[in-house]
Scaffold this active site. Structure first.
Site, mmCIF file in Angstrom:
data_model
loop_
_atom_site.group_PDB
_atom_site.id
_atom_site.type_symbol
_atom_site.label_atom_id
_atom_site.label_comp_id
_atom_site.label_asym_id
_atom_site.label_seq_id
_atom_site.Cartn_x
_atom_site.Cartn_y
_atom_site.Cartn_z
ATOM 1 N N HIS A 24 1.143 -1.152 0.240
ATOM 2 C CA HIS A 24 0.036 0.049 -0.262
ATOM 3 C C HIS A 24 0.515 1.263 0.159
ATOM 4 C CE1 HIS A 24 -3.504 2.434 1.133
ATOM 5 N NE2 HIS A 24 -2.347 3.070 2.217
ATOM 6 N N GLU A 25 2.249 0.975 1.079
ATOM 7 C CA GLU A 25 2.319 2.717 0.900
ATOM 8 C C GLU A 25 3.445 2.804 0.015
ATOM 9 O OE1 GLU A 25 2.450 4.728 3.269
ATOM 10 O OE2 GLU A 25 1.117 3.505 4.309
ATOM 11 N N GLU A 47 -6.172 6.310 -1.238
ATOM 12 C CA GLU A 47 -5.874 5.523 -0.626
ATOM 13 C C GLU A 47 -6.339 4.299 -1.223
ATOM 14 O OE1 GLU A 47 -4.215 5.274 2.483
ATOM 15 O OE2 GLU A 47 -4.110 7.389 2.175
ATOM 16 N N HIS A 75 1.409 4.533 -3.195
ATOM 17 C CA HIS A 75 1.213 6.101 -2.718
ATOM 18 C C HIS A 75 2.190 6.538 -4.161
ATOM 19 C CE1 HIS A 75 -1.977 6.361 -0.328
ATOM 20 N NE2 HIS A 75 -1.776 5.961 0.897
#
Length: 274
Positions: A136-137, A199, A140
């Site tokens: 997920h990070e 997100e 970004h």
């Protein structure tokens, strides 16, 4: 009226000539600030952060963060190379650090500078949970969300200047009402939904990356169920409309729907799950 038309025309031209297509999302996104300016600044801030916080090195947890982070990075490179984007990550400088903190969090700065707080490890529990977080990070950064947020912030500032110019001849009370309304509309109708969409994009991309890296994407749901339970216990979950993140229930439902797609994408790289 003439001033308002000039401001609107300027906005249209600015947005039109300041968009870039991202390979991971397939979308044309705001790019008012080039990565040539963002990445050096991000690397400097990351280095400063590490000097001001306690970095955990050499432990099994620290090694696991680096191992899983490297697998996610390798998965991103595989996907990019397979889809004709060789060299897309040439300016990235990957780094994975575990930092001693009770905070349940992790983040990735533009250019691949990653921090995992030790407070999240009891919730990640294993490599698959950590892959959910790091996927997920990292996503970004891959989707240039930092660049988009900076660009949106610039537009918000320019819009504020435009509103001030448009009501400059009105009474002080009218000016205050107009600016307050503009702030509320752009925050709740623009900036927060904009962040929530980031997100959700990071969840989708991260799910695919963790699958390509060999981690069963179904474990992402298990991780977020643990996160939801932790948030409920701490009483810190804000209403979704006033948050930069989707609610845990929304996120879990979205992830469940995306799992077949992530598995199908991983299968193209010879990675399958029972």
């Amino acid at each position: 009226m003439k001033c308002k038309k000039i401001v609107i025309s300027f906005f249209v031209l600015l947005v039109f000539f300041s968009c870039a297509k991202n390979p991971f999302t397939g979308k044309n996104t705001l790019a008012l600030v080039p990565n040539s300016e963002i990445l050096p600044s991000a690397f400097q801030q990351y280095g400063q952060f590490l000097t001001e916080n306690k970095v955990i090195a050499g432990t099994s947890d620290a090694k696991r963060v680096e191992l899983v982070g490297t697998k996610i990075k390798d998965a991103a490179e595989k996907w990019l190379n397979a889809n004709g984007y060789q060299g897309y990550l040439k300016d990235y400088q990957w780094e994975y650090k575990l930092v001693n903190s009770k905070e349940v969090n992790a983040w990735c700065m533009p250019g691949g500078k990653i921090v995992v707080y030790s407070g999240i490890l009891p919730i990640t529990k294993d490599e698959a949970g950590l892959a959910t977080v790091l996927g997920h990070e990292v996503s970004h950064a891959l989707a240039n969300h930092g660049q988009q947020r900076m660009s949106a912030g610039l537009l918000q500032q320019l819009g504020s200047a435009g509103v001030q110019a448009a009501v400059g001849t009105k009474t002080a009370q009218t000016q205050q009402i107009a600016m307050t309304a503009y702030g509320a509309v752009t925050q709740y109708g623009g900036m927060l939904p904009f962040s929530r969409s980031h997100e959700s994009e990071a969840d989708k991309i991260g799910l695919t990356l963790m699958a390509i890296a060999g981690y069963n994407p179904e474990q992402s749901v298990v991780f977020w169920e643990r996160m939801s339970a932790n948030a409920a216990a701490s009483g810190k979950a804000p209403p979704e409309f006033a948050s930069t993140h989707p609610s845990d229930a929304t996120r879990i439902a979205d992830l469940k729907a995306l799992i077949p797609q992530a598995k199908a994408e991983a299968a193209k790289f010879g990675v399958t799950f029972k």
